[in-house]
Design a protein around this motif. Structure first.
Motif, PDB file in Angstrom:
ATOM      1  N   PHE A 104       1.260  -1.082  -0.343  1.00 58.15           N
ATOM      2  CA  PHE A 104       0.378   0.123  -0.043  1.00 58.15           C
ATOM      3  C   PHE A 104       0.874   1.336  -0.137  1.00 58.15           C
ATOM      4  N   ALA A 105       1.914   1.379   1.276  1.00 56.37           N
ATOM      5  CA  ALA A 105       2.940   2.872   0.396  1.00 56.37           C
ATOM      6  C   ALA A 105       3.492   2.520  -0.181  1.00 56.37           C
ATOM      7  N   ALA A 106       3.491   1.940  -0.267  1.00 56.51           N
ATOM      8  CA  ALA A 106       4.132   2.025  -2.053  1.00 56.51           C
ATOM      9  C   ALA A 106       4.093   2.259  -3.265  1.00 56.51           C
ATOM     10  N   GLN A 107       2.007   1.497  -3.117  1.00 60.04           N
ATOM     11  CA  GLN A 107       1.785   2.057  -4.313  1.00 60.04           C
ATOM     12  C   GLN A 107       1.249   3.898  -4.162  1.00 60.04           C
ATOM     13  N   LYS A 108       1.045   3.945  -2.761  1.00 57.90           N
ATOM     14  CA  LYS A 108       0.832   5.332  -2.481  1.00 57.90           C
ATOM     15  C   LYS A 108       1.453   6.777  -3.083  1.00 57.90           C
ATOM     16  N   ALA A 109       2.452   6.208  -2.883  1.00 60.38           N
ATOM     17  CA  ALA A 109       4.376   6.457  -3.160  1.00 60.38           C
ATOM     18  C   ALA A 109       4.170   7.139  -4.693  1.00 60.38           C
ATOM     19  N   LYS A 110       3.542   6.477  -5.152  1.00 58.38           N
ATOM     20  CA  LYS A 110       3.353   6.113  -6.603  1.00 58.38           C
ATOM     21  C   LYS A 110       2.814   6.840  -7.474  1.00 58.38           C
ATOM     22  N   VAL A 111       1.378   6.972  -6.757  1.00 61.27           N
ATOM     23  CA  VAL A 111       0.328   7.494  -6.664  1.00 61.27           C
ATOM     24  C   VAL A 111       0.802   9.239  -6.342  1.00 61.27           C
ATOM     25  N   LEU A 112       1.682   9.242  -5.708  1.00 55.45           N
ATOM     26  CA  LEU A 112       1.502  10.776  -5.517  1.00 55.45           C
ATOM     27  C   LEU A 112       2.933  11.436  -6.223  1.00 55.45           C
ATOM     28  N   GLY A 113       3.654  10.549  -5.849  1.00 58.71           N
ATOM     29  CA  GLY A 113       4.765  11.275  -7.464  1.00 58.71           C
ATOM     30  C   GLY A 113       5.494  11.328  -6.631  1.00 58.71           C
ATOM     31  N   THR A 114       5.657  10.729  -5.114  1.00 55.97           N
ATOM     32  CA  THR A 114       6.962  11.036  -3.923  1.00 55.97           C
ATOM     33  C   THR A 114       7.902   9.737  -3.627  1.00 55.97           C
TER      34      THR A 114
END
Length: 114
Positions: A104-114
């Motif tokens: 979840f954290a990896a996908q969230k970072a990917k979506v937010l571009g961070t």
């Protein structure tokens, strides 16, 4: 017998006349077809000559080439609606136990571009 001979003679004369008439019609049709073909060829040559004399249009009159506008930049200081929707979907998958906390954290970072 005289009547039969007269009828036969009439039939021969009529048949000969029909044959000659048909031959004349075919000959005239061929003659007119050749004449029409010659006329069409002359007209095509005149058209080709006229088209060869014409020059292409100057550059200033040609259609301009348009380029596609670049996509608008993302809104400053905020998250796009697509990103919010993706985060909601990821959150739902995490709650269902399909995604682990790390995924979840990896996908969230990917979506937010961070």
């Amino acid at each position: 017998m005289g009547l039969l001979r007269g009828v036969a003679r009439t039939a021969v004369v009529a048949g000969t006349a029909s044959a000659v008439s048909g031959r004349v019609q075919r000959r005239q049709a061929n003659k007119f077809a050749e004449k029409d073909a010659a006329t069409a060829a002359k007209q095509q040559e005149a058209y080709d000559a006229q088209m060869a004399q014409q020059q292409p249009p100057p550059q200033e009159y040609q259609q301009p080439v348009y380029q596609q506008a670049p996509p608008p930049p993302p809104p400053a200081g905020g998250i796009s609606n697509d990103a919010i929707q993706q985060l909601k979907e990821l959150g739902a998958l995490k709650e269902q136990g399909i995604l682990t906390e790390e995924e979840f954290a990896a996908q969230k970072a990917k979506v937010l571009g961070t």
